[in-house]
Write a protein that holds these residues in place. Structure first.
Motif: not given
Ligand SMILES: Nc1ncnc2c1ncn2[C@@H]1O[C@H](COP(=O)(O)OP(=O)(O)OP(=O)(O)O)[C@@H](O)[C@H]1O
Length: 612
Positions: A520-537, A550-557
């Motif tokens: 439950x972080x206030x800032x969630x940073x995802x560093x290439x987190x879905x690179x190995x996940x298929x498009x549908x997922x 709105x509930x947290x800041x999200x940073x996506x690389x």
């Protein structure tokens, strides 16, 4: 920490280890008492032997023989009890000391920052935690009392020998300067050799560990012979270092043995001469000779003990280096109070309600940040990064590999400090936040996923600090992991990682995301987190993430535009500089670099399936 690492920083190794021993003072005192009793008893044996020779054999008092034999048996039994007692006390004391030392080492490791781990090999750390620590245990619980034993036996025996026949004892004393000279020489040369052995062992351990970790790569490239050759080189080096030490021992040990033979020779010739001239009884010579055997032990053992002392010294140097290493990222004094005060003032100035000052809202501002890694201070990796992300919004970062995306987000969790400029979290400089408070609320799902060898459920609940099965399942669903976990034979109880079942790259990524969401972080940073996940997922995960907006800041690389196109702000990075910024629509209309990547990705995978 059991002992403040700043204490005794410049003192000798012996003084440095003392605070770790101090809690066992009672045990040491008991061991010393038993030790002293043993030494008194050991001195009685030659005297009893002399009495048997003089009184029973010489003077014919056969009636005294049973009493003297009984006394000898009693002394032997007494010695066994004393020896058992003090050895057990010392072993327990050694184990306790090492327990405290290893705990401090482990705690210190957790205090160290990324820069330390970038520089220090895992094998080196493992050597300090195992073999170096064991060398200290061996010294504390065995070498220490054997040195004391040797000194006491040598000094005690010599003292008694003076009372038996001072002229003979004085002649023996003449040998001691040679004894001290050779032990000093042995010690002087052994010191650097043992240090080299410890370093070589650390290299060997690092090499083995790297090979175990990279065994799949080694096999895939059929590089076993090459790796074996590399291992042999390290192994040869370790053997050579040990041989150097053995050669050093071989150089001085014969001299020490020679001193011991000299003592015997002097006793035989001079003692025999005194007996022939009836200036000494035969019984006295027998007693004297028995004491000589007691001196002989310490003299011969001194070389080995010196080696153990040097091994202890070399290990101390390595462990002390770890314990006194200074992390670059340190928390300010009274950081908690400072942050509470800053939050209160900010709320008053902005006319806001004073919320929970220890809950980060998620506002991120990079104020003209430039950054170079401490190990390469001349090369800026981030250049004049300046942007603002309001709390609860989404930031997307796009850029070529090596453009500095991961480095940029690592500054948010304060894994590094900016070289120039400031990173502000909720308007307060990241350097002012208490470290644990900041990191508990800024969660980075790193590129290279790491799972503990534990159950899937426990891996997800790792940072959540709550034992709630339903919560874990909800987080797994949000990360698109629930369905594959349920298909596993033991579901959430399946053990993964080192000892458990293998997982695909995409499955690992989803578990890491679930673990971060559960935190439950206030800032969630995802560093290439879905690179190995298929498009549908990935689309499902994106939908769930949108629900959290709105509930947290999200940073996506990401490298895929589909992963970041819904962000409120998108930054395009090139060689550490922001070259474009704006929303997806802004950037598409700008027809710049982002647009070109967008076109390329559309061309490669058009329409829905590409996620646009
Ligand atoms: N510990 C380090 N010391 C020195 N340079 C480093 C260190 N870590 C990374 N770098 C360098 O910093 C640059 C940026 O690395 P970073 O990992 O931030 O790139 P990235 O944009 O996240 O790349 P990718 O998309 O491949 O993950 C690279 O040139 C890299 O070689």
């Amino acid at each position: 920490m059991y002992v403040d690492s700043a204490k005794n920083q410049h003192s000798s190794n012996l003084r440095w280890i003392l605070p770790y021993c101090r809690p066992d003072a009672g045990r040491i005192a008991a061991a010393l008492l038993l030790f002293a009793a043993d030494k008194v008893l050991v001195m009685l044996m030659p005297i009893l032997a002399g009495m048997i020779v003089d009184q029973v054999i010489g003077q014919g008092h056969e009636d005294r023989l049973p009493r003297l034999c009984f006394a000898m048996i009693a002394v032997t039994l007494g010695r066994s009890v004393c020896r058992y007692g003090y050895q057990m006390f010392m072993e327990r004391f050694g184990q306790n000391t090492i327990y405290r030392l290893v705990s401090d080492e482990y705690e210190k490791l957790h205090d160290m920052d990324f820069t330390y781990f970038n520089h220090t090999r895992n094998g080196d750390i493992m050597s300090r935690m195992t073999s170096d620590t064991d060398a200290i245990r061996h010294f504390v619980s065995w070498v220490s009392y054997n040195i004391l034993d040797a000194v006491c036996l040598f000094a005690g025996s010599l003292a008694v020998m003076f009372t038996i026949e001072w002229r003979l004892a004085l002649a023996l004393l003449a040998v001691t300067p040679f004894l001290f000279y050779f032990t000093w020489q042995l010690s002087k040369h052994a010191h650097p050799l043992f240090y080299a052995i410890r370093n070589s062992l650390a290299s060997l351990n690092s090499m083995v560990e790297e090979n175990i970790e990279g065994n799949r790569v080694v096999k895939a490239f059929v590089r076993e012979p090459y790796e074996t050759e590399k291992f042999d080189r390290h192994n040869d080096d370790y053997m050579e270092r040990n041989m150097d030490s053995a050669r050093n021992s071989r150089t001085y040990m014969p001299w020490l043995d020679g001193c011991s033979y000299m003592l015997q020779l002097i006793t035989l010739i001079l003692g025999g001469w005194l007996v022939i001239r009836q200036q000494m009884t035969l019984g006295a010579l027998v007693s004297f000779n028995s004491f000589l055997w007691m001196i002989d032990g310490p003299v011969r053992q001194s070389g080995w003990l010196i080696n153990d002392v040097e091994r202890f010294n070399a290990s101390c140097v390595k462990i002390r280096r770890l314990l006194t290493a200074e992390p670059r990222i340190v928390e300010r004094k009274n950081a908690q109070a400072g942050v509470v005060q800053a939050a209160t003032v900010r709320a008053k100035v902005n006319g806001e309600q004073t919320g929970d000052p220890v809950r980060i809202r998620g506002d991120i501002r990079f104020d003209h940040v430039s950054f170079a890694f401490p190990d390469d201070p001349e090369t800026p990796i981030l250049k004049d990064i300046d942007f603002h992300v309001a709390a609860g919004t989404r930031l997307g970062i796009l850029g070529e590999t090596g453009s500095g995306k991961s480095t940029l987000v690592s500054l948010v969790a304060r894994f590094y400090d900016p070289t120039v400029g400031h990173v502000l979290i909720d308007g307060i400089d990241a350097r002012q936040w208490p470290l644990d408070l900041l990191r508990r609320q800024v969660n980075i799902v790193a590129q290279d996923t790491f799972l503990f060898s534990d159950t899937i459920g426990d891996n997800i609940a790792f940072g959540a600090h709550r034992d709630d099965e339903q919560y874990v399942r909800t987080m797994a669903s949000m990360a698109g992991a629930d369905s594959f976990i349920n298909r596993m034979p033991e579901g959430y109880d399946t053990v993964v990682g080192e000892r458990g079942v293998g997982l695909s790259g995409g499955q690992k990524q989803r578990l890491s995301l679930a673990r971060a969401l559960a935190d439950d972080p206030a800032i969630l940073i995802m560093d290439d987190t879905t690179s190995a996940v298929d498009m549908e997922t990935e689309a499902t995960i994106q939908r769930h993430l949108q629900e959290m907006e709105g509930t947290r800041t999200m940073v996506t690389i990401a490298h895929r535009i589909s992963s970041i196109k819904d962000s409120d702000l998108i930054l395009v990075l090139d060689h550490g500089r922001i070259v474009e910024r704006g929303s997806h629509e802004d950037l598409v209309h700008a027809h710049g670099r982002y647009y070109r990547i967008y076109r390329k990705q559309l061309g490669l995978q058009s329409g829905q399936s590409a996620g646009f």
